[in-house]
Design a protein around this motif. Structure first.
Motif, PDB file in Angstrom:
ATOM      1  N   ARG A  33      40.085  54.980  42.231  1.00  0.00           N
ATOM      2  CA  ARG A  33      40.210  56.073  43.062  1.00  0.00           C
ATOM      3  C   ARG A  33      41.102  55.689  44.182  1.00  0.00           C
ATOM      4  O   ARG A  33      41.746  56.267  44.828  1.00  0.00           O
ATOM      5  CB  ARG A  33      39.074  56.646  43.523  1.00  0.00           C
ATOM      6  N   ALA A  34      40.668  54.217  44.811  1.00  0.00           N
ATOM      7  CA  ALA A  34      41.583  53.733  45.802  1.00  0.00           C
ATOM      8  C   ALA A  34      43.199  53.330  45.454  1.00  0.00           C
ATOM      9  O   ALA A  34      43.993  53.048  46.241  1.00  0.00           O
ATOM     10  CB  ALA A  34      40.940  52.404  46.301  1.00  0.00           C
ATOM     11  N   GLY A  35      43.386  53.656  44.003  1.00  0.00           N
ATOM     12  CA  GLY A  35      44.920  53.355  43.710  1.00  0.00           C
ATOM     13  C   GLY A  35      45.116  52.107  43.058  1.00  0.00           C
ATOM     14  O   GLY A  35      46.228  51.746  42.679  1.00  0.00           O
ATOM     15  N   PHE A  36      44.333  51.174  42.786  1.00  0.00           N
ATOM     16  CA  PHE A  36      44.328  49.993  42.042  1.00  0.00           C
ATOM     17  C   PHE A  36      44.450  50.018  40.696  1.00  0.00           C
ATOM     18  O   PHE A  36      43.770  50.814  39.959  1.00  0.00           O
ATOM     19  CB  PHE A  36      43.282  48.965  42.554  1.00  0.00           C
ATOM     20  N   ASP A  37      45.155  49.169  40.035  1.00  0.00           N
ATOM     21  CA  ASP A  37      45.246  49.287  38.664  1.00  0.00           C
ATOM     22  C   ASP A  37      44.123  48.556  37.964  1.00  0.00           C
ATOM     23  O   ASP A  37      43.595  47.675  38.284  1.00  0.00           O
ATOM     24  CB  ASP A  37      46.589  48.335  38.264  1.00  0.00           C
ATOM     25  N   LYS A  38      43.752  49.103  36.770  1.00  0.00           N
ATOM     26  CA  LYS A  38      42.421  48.786  36.120  1.00  0.00           C
ATOM     27  C   LYS A  38      42.534  47.178  35.743  1.00  0.00           C
ATOM     28  O   LYS A  38      41.753  46.395  35.851  1.00  0.00           O
ATOM     29  CB  LYS A  38      42.240  49.421  34.801  1.00  0.00           C
ATOM     30  N   LYS A  39      43.921  46.621  35.094  1.00  0.00           N
ATOM     31  CA  LYS A  39      44.056  45.317  34.787  1.00  0.00           C
ATOM     32  C   LYS A  39      43.808  44.639  35.953  1.00  0.00           C
ATOM     33  O   LYS A  39      43.187  43.366  35.778  1.00  0.00           O
ATOM     34  CB  LYS A  39      45.228  45.368  34.156  1.00  0.00           C
ATOM     35  N   ASP A  40      44.555  44.778  37.053  1.00  0.00           N
ATOM     36  CA  ASP A  40      44.195  44.000  38.416  1.00  0.00           C
ATOM     37  C   ASP A  40      42.728  44.099  38.959  1.00  0.00           C
ATOM     38  O   ASP A  40      42.279  42.870  39.464  1.00  0.00           O
ATOM     39  CB  ASP A  40      45.244  44.430  39.487  1.00  0.00           C
ATOM     40  N   ILE A  41      42.188  45.049  38.576  1.00  0.00           N
ATOM     41  CA  ILE A  41      40.748  45.318  39.017  1.00  0.00           C
ATOM     42  C   ILE A  41      39.811  44.348  38.198  1.00  0.00           C
ATOM     43  O   ILE A  41      39.198  43.610  38.922  1.00  0.00           O
ATOM     44  CB  ILE A  41      40.342  46.475  38.988  1.00  0.00           C
ATOM     45  N   TYR A  42      40.203  44.362  36.988  1.00  0.00           N
ATOM     46  CA  TYR A  42      39.228  43.140  36.066  1.00  0.00           C
ATOM     47  C   TYR A  42      39.595  41.811  36.588  1.00  0.00           C
ATOM     48  O   TYR A  42      38.765  41.127  36.739  1.00  0.00           O
ATOM     49  CB  TYR A  42      39.798  43.769  34.609  1.00  0.00           C
ATOM     50  N   LYS A  43      40.897  41.520  36.808  1.00  0.00           N
ATOM     51  CA  LYS A  43      41.077  40.123  37.183  1.00  0.00           C
ATOM     52  C   LYS A  43      40.591  39.654  38.330  1.00  0.00           C
ATOM     53  O   LYS A  43      40.018  38.729  38.638  1.00  0.00           O
ATOM     54  CB  LYS A  43      42.633  40.086  37.350  1.00  0.00           C
ATOM     55  N   ALA A  44      40.441  40.820  39.377  1.00  0.00           N
ATOM     56  CA  ALA A  44      39.885  40.349  40.864  1.00  0.00           C
ATOM     57  C   ALA A  44      38.209  40.116  40.499  1.00  0.00           C
ATOM     58  O   ALA A  44      37.527  39.300  41.167  1.00  0.00           O
ATOM     59  CB  ALA A  44      40.075  41.567  41.602  1.00  0.00           C
ATOM     60  N   LEU A  45      37.697  40.987  39.737  1.00  0.00           N
ATOM     61  CA  LEU A  45      36.189  41.125  39.240  1.00  0.00           C
ATOM     62  C   LEU A  45      35.647  39.875  38.924  1.00  0.00           C
ATOM     63  O   LEU A  45      34.823  38.984  39.255  1.00  0.00           O
ATOM     64  CB  LEU A  45      35.675  42.277  38.807  1.00  0.00           C
ATOM     65  N   VAL A  46      36.820  39.300  37.903  1.00  0.00           N
ATOM     66  CA  VAL A  46      36.538  37.904  37.164  1.00  0.00           C
ATOM     67  C   VAL A  46      36.811  36.941  38.359  1.00  0.00           C
ATOM     68  O   VAL A  46      35.861  35.831  38.357  1.00  0.00           O
ATOM     69  CB  VAL A  46      37.569  37.743  35.910  1.00  0.00           C
ATOM     70  N   TRP A  47      37.645  36.904  39.028  1.00  0.00           N
ATOM     71  CA  TRP A  47      38.076  36.092  40.160  1.00  0.00           C
ATOM     72  C   TRP A  47      36.640  35.817  41.138  1.00  0.00           C
ATOM     73  O   TRP A  47      36.209  34.578  41.297  1.00  0.00           O
ATOM     74  CB  TRP A  47      39.299  36.342  40.842  1.00  0.00           C
ATOM     75  N   LEU A  48      36.075  37.109  41.350  1.00  0.00           N
ATOM     76  CA  LEU A  48      34.958  37.002  42.203  1.00  0.00           C
ATOM     77  C   LEU A  48      33.507  36.249  41.710  1.00  0.00           C
ATOM     78  O   LEU A  48      33.040  35.538  42.222  1.00  0.00           O
ATOM     79  CB  LEU A  48      34.611  38.533  42.732  1.00  0.00           C
ATOM     80  N   GLU A  49      33.568  36.576  40.358  1.00  0.00           N
ATOM     81  CA  GLU A  49      32.644  35.973  39.514  1.00  0.00           C
ATOM     82  C   GLU A  49      32.621  34.446  39.528  1.00  0.00           C
ATOM     83  O   GLU A  49      31.867  33.812  39.447  1.00  0.00           O
ATOM     84  CB  GLU A  49      32.490  36.695  38.031  1.00  0.00           C
ATOM     85  N   GLU A  50      34.012  34.204  39.233  1.00  0.00           N
ATOM     86  CA  GLU A  50      34.112  32.482  39.315  1.00  0.00           C
ATOM     87  C   GLU A  50      33.923  31.920  40.552  1.00  0.00           C
ATOM     88  O   GLU A  50      33.213  30.643  40.638  1.00  0.00           O
ATOM     89  CB  GLU A  50      35.536  32.271  38.831  1.00  0.00           C
ATOM     90  N   LEU A  51      34.138  32.563  41.743  1.00  0.00           N
ATOM     91  CA  LEU A  51      33.751  32.156  43.115  1.00  0.00           C
ATOM     92  C   LEU A  51      32.110  31.991  43.073  1.00  0.00           C
ATOM     93  O   LEU A  51      31.861  30.988  43.801  1.00  0.00           O
ATOM     94  CB  LEU A  51      34.403  32.841  44.036  1.00  0.00           C
ATOM     95  N   ALA A  52      31.582  33.121  42.549  1.00  0.00           N
ATOM     96  CA  ALA A  52      30.135  33.021  42.763  1.00  0.00           C
ATOM     97  C   ALA A  52      29.634  31.775  41.858  1.00  0.00           C
ATOM     98  O   ALA A  52      28.665  30.969  42.176  1.00  0.00           O
ATOM     99  CB  ALA A  52      29.467  34.282  41.977  1.00  0.00           C
ATOM    100  N   ALA A  53      30.244  31.394  40.596  1.00  0.00           N
ATOM    101  CA  ALA A  53      30.008  30.317  39.806  1.00  0.00           C
ATOM    102  C   ALA A  53      29.969  29.260  40.679  1.00  0.00           C
ATOM    103  O   ALA A  53      29.388  28.097  40.321  1.00  0.00           O
ATOM    104  CB  ALA A  53      30.502  30.478  38.300  1.00  0.00           C
ATOM    105  N   LEU A  54      31.273  28.765  41.343  1.00  0.00           N
ATOM    106  CA  LEU A  54      31.448  27.787  42.057  1.00  0.00           C
ATOM    107  C   LEU A  54      30.332  27.625  42.995  1.00  0.00           C
ATOM    108  O   LEU A  54      29.929  26.089  43.221  1.00  0.00           O
ATOM    109  CB  LEU A  54      32.753  27.946  42.571  1.00  0.00           C
ATOM    110  N   GLN A  55      29.796  28.676  43.659  1.00  0.00           N
ATOM    111  CA  GLN A  55      29.058  28.421  44.934  1.00  0.00           C
ATOM    112  C   GLN A  55      27.640  27.817  44.233  1.00  0.00           C
ATOM    113  O   GLN A  55      27.048  27.113  44.647  1.00  0.00           O
ATOM    114  CB  GLN A  55      28.914  29.707  45.613  1.00  0.00           C
TER     115      GLN A  55
END
Length: 158
Positions: A33-55
């Motif tokens: 709804r904010a205007g972001f592309d689904k493919k980019d959204i998925y990549k960003a959420l995976v990126w955040l999951e990987e940050l959490a795993a690093l922590q």
């Protein structure tokens, strides 16, 4: 762009009183709804999951504490992503004790995890903030980095 999504999420959820326990489907819908592309959204959420795993893995990290005389040697891929200005800024953050050896390596890991060829110093600053926010025990470093980021308008950082 993935970096835009990460910044949007960070500013929307971190700098607000919104509950952080958000359903992933609801979050994806909000980002669409904010205007972001689904493919980019998925990549960003995976990126955040990987940050959490690093922590989570930081407690069992093989990264040793460096002496004050050690120097970080960058790989060719890291040098392609991080220009001289960015590498110098990371060194500065270590010297003023905003970053430790461990958090610096987490920052480098996460910036290498970005799927973008366009990467600037301002992007690096946001990545540093996100990493420091997600690693317990770095509250003072996070506050100092936030001050560095937001004081840019007053001419403290170039």
């Amino acid at each position: 762009m993935m970096m835009d999504i990460l910044m949007y999420l960070f500013e929307t959820y971190i700098h607000s009183d919104i509950e952080l326990q958000v359903n992933q489907d609801e979050l994806e819908d909000e980002l669409v709804r904010a205007g972001f592309d689904k493919k980019d959204i998925y990549k960003a959420l995976v990126w955040l999951e990987e940050l959490a795993a690093l922590q989570q893995n930081s407690e069992h990290s093989a990264i040793s504490v460096s002496s004050g005389a050690s120097t970080r040697i960058y790989t060719a891929q890291e040098m392609d992503r991080l220009n001289v200005e960015c590498r110098g800024f990371l060194m500065f953050l270590e010297q003023v004790r905003v970053l430790t050896t461990e958090t610096r390596e987490m920052v480098i890991d996460r910036l290498m995890g970005l799927e973008t060829d366009e990467f600037e110093l301002d992007d690096l600053k946001w990545i540093v903030l996100m990493v420091l926010f997600n690693v317990p025990g770095n509250e003072n470093a996070y506050t100092l980095m936030e001050e560095l980021l937001y004081s840019k308008e007053q001419g403290i950082l170039h």
